[in-house]
Enzyme design. Structure first.
Site, PDB file in Angstrom:
ATOM      1  N   HIS A 109      24.074  14.743  30.995  1.00 27.45           N
ATOM      2  CA  HIS A 109      24.167  14.495  32.440  1.00 27.45           C
ATOM      3  C   HIS A 109      24.055  15.779  33.268  1.00 27.45           C
ATOM      4  O   HIS A 109      24.721  15.929  34.302  1.00 27.45           O
ATOM      5  CB  HIS A 109      25.465  13.756  32.794  1.00 27.45           C
ATOM      6  CG  HIS A 109      25.787  12.630  31.870  1.00 27.45           C
ATOM      7  ND1 HIS A 109      25.045  11.476  31.827  1.00 27.45           N
ATOM      8  CD2 HIS A 109      26.753  12.478  30.933  1.00 27.45           C
ATOM      9  CE1 HIS A 109      25.545  10.666  30.906  1.00 27.45           C
ATOM     10  NE2 HIS A 109      26.580  11.257  30.358  1.00 27.45           N
ATOM     11  N   CYS A 110      23.222  16.701  32.786  1.00 27.61           N
ATOM     12  CA  CYS A 110      23.016  17.985  33.474  1.00 27.61           C
ATOM     13  C   CYS A 110      24.317  18.780  33.598  1.00 27.61           C
ATOM     14  O   CYS A 110      24.519  19.511  34.564  1.00 27.61           O
ATOM     15  CB  CYS A 110      22.361  17.792  34.837  1.00 27.61           C
ATOM     16  SG  CYS A 110      20.743  17.026  34.726  1.00 27.61           S
ATOM     17  N   THR A 111      25.210  18.583  32.656  1.00 27.23           N
ATOM     18  CA  THR A 111      26.495  19.296  32.697  1.00 27.23           C
ATOM     19  C   THR A 111      26.774  19.973  31.359  1.00 27.23           C
ATOM     20  O   THR A 111      27.864  19.843  30.803  1.00 27.23           O
ATOM     21  CB  THR A 111      27.651  18.328  33.035  1.00 27.23           C
ATOM     22  OG1 THR A 111      27.730  17.339  31.994  1.00 27.23           O
ATOM     23  CG2 THR A 111      27.475  17.680  34.373  1.00 27.23           C
TER      24      THR A 111
END
Length: 144
Positions: A109-111
């Site tokens: 999740h782009c994290t």
């Protein structure tokens, strides 16, 4: 976009008009107005309250399941529940619940820094909305 067109020559319009080709996107503008009316009619407080209730129910339901670990337990958080389940990769969880008709997101999740912090490659994530029926949480738990 164009000032004049002939077989011999095309003259483009001045800025910014030369970048405004075609009919404006009126369909999305109309839909946006309808969406604003929908949210206004429900009321932001009612939406927030319902989404909070969904989050509390999902948190309770998933926390009670053996092997499920919820990632992100801030007291004031949006209606998103991220979780892992034992050593099962999040992508496999996504495939399984998809077969039961439940749509979730899986991955980092782009994290990536958060994933590194928790020492996990990915999470499964269910976004709870004002349109999510409470039964969907039961269906997710059943699929898991």
């Amino acid at each position: 976009m164009i000032s004049s067109v002939t077989f011999e020559k095309t003259t483009y319009n001045a800025l910014p008009y030369k970048f405004e080709a075609g009919t404006p996107n009126i369909a999305d503008t109309i839909a946006f107005g309808v969406a604003i009316d929908y949210v206004h009619n429900l009321g932001l407080k009612a939406i927030s309250s319902y989404e909070h209730d969904l989050l509390m129910y999902a948190t309770m339901k998933l926390s009670a399941m053996e092997g499920v670990r919820i990632i992100g337990t801030a007291k004031k958080k949006s209606s998103v529940v991220s979780f892992i389940m034992g050593n099962i990769h999040a992508h496999d969880i996504g495939t399984i619940v998809d077969r039961e008709g439940i749509a979730i997101r899986t991955g980092h999740h782009c994290t990536q820094p958060v994933m590194q912090r928790f020492g996990i490659p990915a999470t499964a994530r269910h976004r709870l909305r004002s349109t999510t029926p409470m039964e969907e949480i039961d269906a997710l738990a059943g699929a898991l």
